[in-house]
Scaffold this active site. Sequence first.
Site, short mmCIF file in Angstrom:
data_model
loop_
_atom_site.label_atom_id
_atom_site.label_comp_id
_atom_site.label_asym_id
_atom_site.label_seq_id
_atom_site.Cartn_x
_atom_site.Cartn_y
_atom_site.Cartn_z
N LYS A 150 -7.15 -73.31 -42.54
CA LYS A 150 -6.50 -72.74 -41.38
C LYS A 150 -5.58 -71.60 -41.82
O LYS A 150 -4.78 -71.75 -42.75
CB LYS A 150 -5.68 -73.81 -40.64
N LYS A 246 -18.63 -77.35 -29.82
CA LYS A 246 -17.78 -78.53 -29.71
C LYS A 246 -18.03 -79.18 -28.37
O LYS A 246 -18.02 -78.50 -27.33
CB LYS A 246 -16.30 -78.14 -29.82
#
Length: 327
Positions: A150, A246
């Site tokens: 990240k 997703k």
Amino acid sequence: MPIELTLAVEAFPIAGRFVISRGAKTQAVVVTATLRDGDAQGRGECVPYARYGESVESVTAAIEGVRSALESGADRVALQRLLPAGAARNAVDCAMWDLEAKKSGRRAWLAAGFSRLTPLVTAYTLSVGTPDEMRAAAIRAADRPLLKVKLAGEGDDARLAAVRAGAPHATLIVDANEAWREETLAAQLDACARYGVALVEQPLPAGQDEMLARVARPIPICADESAHDTASLAALRGRYDAVNIKLDKTGGLTEALAMAQAAREMGFAIMAGCMVGTSLAMAPATLIGQMAAFVDLDGPLLLAKDREPGLVYEGSTMEPPPAALWG
């Protein structure tokens, strides 16, 4: 006998903190839908996501709004019309798949057209932090073959250098979560190339990613916040090389399977992704993982405690879901 719907809001503590460019959290709050038909029951889990205007309250209200139709026997086809893509529909859609499997005794992946499910190697996520924090996290995870890093914009070169030093042999994916800007994009992509990054997720804000069609992409770029369902794919052509599918974005496995097929036909590589949830949320996503070049279904690995029974992870290798969990 009518179908009975029950909803539950559950919280699962995260091991430490999960930090991305938009903020941090210490628990995964999920909404679980259960559909019962006689002695059979099916479950589905979703994670309401504020980035998409969702909350626990809005998701539960959306499902309650179609309770009558669901308890009267609405099927997965009808569900696509009853609720829009998003977390609420995901919980119900996955519960329907599970209920169908439990009633028929036939595993969900067979009904979806797969002859079998194979184990998957998932990415393992490293939260945003200082370079020293991220290097320490990379050292702890250095034996994992695929790490998702990240990033947050300013200071990302140092963060990448620290992670690569801590995990010199791992394949790296980076996820900017919309934190980069046009004026620094080229330099950030060059830095990723220097550190051997294999994929960059959503570098620019959704709706402000036109530049991706005009710049050289030395590394494949994957759409996440810009990619929601099948209808969103056409606008991504020329800008992205891959799409992160997703179930909380597509509104369930039914649309996710359709989106994966359409994405492949349009030349996109597929990433199977997740929000931070339990094994119940990951289980149906393993079907998308069978078609994916990259799998990021590490939600349970980030929790202090998962559901029982849960998915079996051996390091970063995840086994197909047991019937007692889902499908």
